[in-house]
Scaffold this active site. Sequence first.
Site, PDB file in Angstrom:
ATOM      1  N   ASP A  13     -31.032  28.960  64.486  1.00  0.00           N
ATOM      2  CA  ASP A  13     -31.805  30.087  63.948  1.00  0.00           C
ATOM      3  C   ASP A  13     -32.848  30.555  64.950  1.00  0.00           C
ATOM      4  O   ASP A  13     -33.509  31.566  64.732  1.00  0.00           O
ATOM      5  CB  ASP A  13     -32.495  29.687  62.637  1.00  0.00           C
ATOM      6  CG  ASP A  13     -31.604  29.958  61.428  1.00  0.00           C
ATOM      7  OD1 ASP A  13     -30.575  30.632  61.585  1.00  0.00           O
ATOM      8  OD2 ASP A  13     -31.946  29.492  60.327  1.00  0.00           O
ATOM      9  N   ASP A  48     -22.709  29.431  55.276  1.00  0.00           N
ATOM     10  CA  ASP A  48     -24.016  28.815  55.540  1.00  0.00           C
ATOM     11  C   ASP A  48     -24.257  27.586  54.664  1.00  0.00           C
ATOM     12  O   ASP A  48     -23.511  27.313  53.703  1.00  0.00           O
ATOM     13  CB  ASP A  48     -25.106  29.876  55.302  1.00  0.00           C
ATOM     14  CG  ASP A  48     -26.283  29.725  56.245  1.00  0.00           C
ATOM     15  OD1 ASP A  48     -26.526  28.609  56.720  1.00  0.00           O
ATOM     16  OD2 ASP A  48     -26.968  30.734  56.488  1.00  0.00           O
TER      17      ASP A  48
HETATM   18  C1  GLA Z   1     -29.745  30.709  57.531  1.00  0.00           C
HETATM   19  C2  GLA Z   1     -28.952  31.259  58.696  1.00  0.00           C
HETATM   20  C3  GLA Z   1     -29.497  32.606  59.086  1.00  0.00           C
HETATM   21  C4  GLA Z   1     -29.417  33.535  57.909  1.00  0.00           C
HETATM   22  C5  GLA Z   1     -30.181  32.943  56.736  1.00  0.00           C
HETATM   23  C6  GLA Z   1     -29.987  33.760  55.485  1.00  0.00           C
HETATM   24  O1  GLA Z   1     -31.031  30.376  57.906  1.00  0.00           O
HETATM   25  O2  GLA Z   1     -28.946  30.378  59.762  1.00  0.00           O
HETATM   26  O3  GLA Z   1     -28.772  33.123  60.172  1.00  0.00           O
HETATM   27  O4  GLA Z   1     -28.075  33.739  57.570  1.00  0.00           O
HETATM   28  O5  GLA Z   1     -29.756  31.613  56.450  1.00  0.00           O
HETATM   29  O6  GLA Z   1     -30.637  33.234  54.402  1.00  0.00           O
END
Ligand code: GLA
Length: 733
Positions: free
Chosen positions: A548, A478
């Site tokens: 997301d 990420d």
């Molecule tokens: C990002 C990712 C999510 C999740 C969060 C965790 O926003 O896109 O899918 O993994 O971080 O903090």
Amino acid sequence: MSIVFDQQQKLLTLATANTSYQMMIDDLGFLHHLYYGSRTGMQDMSYQYYDFDYAFSGNPVECRKERTFSLDIIPQEFTSFGVGDYRLNSVAVINSDGSRAARFQYVSHEIRKGKYAIPELPAAYENGDEAETLVVTLRDDVTGLMIRLYYGVFEKKDIITRYTEFFNDGNAPISLEKAASLCLDLPYGNWDLLHFHGKHCLERQPERQPVGHCLTTVGSDRGMSSHQHNPFIIVCDHDATEDHGDCYGMMLAYTGSFRAELEQNQINAVRVVMGISETAFSWTLQPGESFHTPEVILSHADGLTALSHNYHRFIRQNICRGKYHLAKRPVLINNWEATYFNLDEDIIYGLAQEASALGVDLFVLDDGWFGARYDDNAGLGDWFVNRKKLPNGLPHLIEKINGLGMDFGIWIEPEMVNEDSDLYRTHPDWAFASPNRTPNFGRNQLVLDMSRQDVRDYLYGCFSMLLRENNISYVKWDFNRSVCDIYSNALPPERQGEVVHRFVLGFYDLLDRLTSEFPDVLFEGCSGGGGRFDAGLLYYTPQIWCSDDTDAVERLLIQGGTSYGYPVSAMGSHVSAAPNHQTGRIVPIDTRGVVAMSGAFGYELDLKKVSDEDKREIKDQIEQYHQDEELIHQGLYYRLTDITKKLHYTAWQMVSEDRSKSLVNLVVTDPQPNPAPLHIRLKGLDPNALYEIDEDEHIISGAALMNAGYTFPPMMGDYRSLQMHLHRMKNEV
Ligand code: GLA
């Protein structure tokens, strides 16, 4: 031979199955761009151009008397700088004497078998003998700055890749202030720009606008390719549709700040320049040193659909690598939307038990498993297990999950650090911050200086140990904020302009080390969803968490927009809870399945809160996905409706390359009273074949389904959907 040199006319022609690309070296050594588009064979395309005296477009000294030749007018493969081309530049320099000029003239060229690679950067590769390389070298005689223009020709795939190497062949340093990968002149035509803008939770929305005489720029200065813009643009004929019309795709394989610039000049020609963003960039080239730009993947096709197919195929076969790039992907469950940071061994194991009973292949433990990570204010950088949440450690949890017949995956965010972390307390100088300034925070976190070898070695140590000591078969990588305050404590003031690009090179270096050492691990890219959805990252991670926003109705837009350039197999896509956590919308479980299945499929919800009926549906979805996965991921993808037109339904279709199977997907987003029948023309079928359609007693010809269409029954209720399978029968029409 896909690259041919005509010695007499001094023409270099690149040929692919359906396109031609031609350049010409003139008597003064300037490299003209003559043509790129539908096939013209070996025709000398210089007949299209006339010499003319354009006032205020000056002339090189060699032709100052005739005045009919100007660098400001001729289409070129790459620009010079400061010597009379007033259009967009593809290069900018400051020479050691302070002058800002470079005039590039032909030195030599070379045609090689095979595809070039780019040092330290991702680049397309070939499978067997499918590519040839052309390298054209130009030089500025005063400073000795050389540019080597690389072209990779993938004949059968209708793809031409390009990148530029800058080499200091002189004896004084030169500062590069702009170093583009691509300059493409389109001398004639009436062009639209189709680009993909967005935001966190709504990435890659197509927007189409005419290319005008003003400068149009698409790009990111966020240190990442970004949610807001994507390093993929399409320049298409004003009348181009999904099915017909000149369409050029330009995709930068780069995960950092980028620019795509377009401008129509005084005689209506369009120039496109694409590459690293020049904001905050400068790079000192010492004598004997090279600078390599990222690669641009170019394609031309008749219609947007054919263009998308070229990119889908190429990304799957020539960009993504490793064990998983063509293989079936595991159906996963991710605990993020089920638990957020509130996790412990019992909660995680309970979710895994539920998931394994439904046929899920892989459990992914998301954020919150490490350091003092109880919320998003602390812990990033401390990549050791949080014993309060997981007292028996990771190996124990993994063993239990493996015992359920599931693989195990984990979330990491390597380039980030929280102020409240042991890593930051020990190495505050490892985070980006300009001297005497407090850096900007994003999600209360700072960005590590990936240009530093010691930072990368630390991260490599953490993650190689994590992967070595645990049976981990998947990693979600990420990146949850935009970058700013870019300053490296490891470089002198005069080299700070390099940091913005060295940050990306450092990221690739770490990715390269980890993906090479752990080839059996499936890596999924992520950046707050789809903030780094680009071909550079896809070179290391064959799938990327698309957004997301997991709302199926929103995903129609996000995945639909992404589909213009990127294949379905690259789009991480999950069924999540209803009401949806981002929008509050309630979408039926089957529709959530239909949408998520057009991606690298998975689940992300608390199964303990799901009804038995929905669980049965989930089980069926997983079985169906396994049956259809090859068709979904490897089939040709057709957008049957235009997502920019806000219709009350969205439809899309996959057709196997041999046209024997097809899957039609339809979601009604806005039910109508007294609804008119939903009538859709299918695409990509064999017109001469008969198709059997599930739940329809008729056998219908491909020609009828494509030319006349298929009528779906009216559907009432919120967000109803259907999937329709077609199978070609042996008998011909
Ligand atoms: C990002 C990712 C999510 C999740 C969060 C965790 O926003 O896109 O899918 O993994 O971080 O903090």
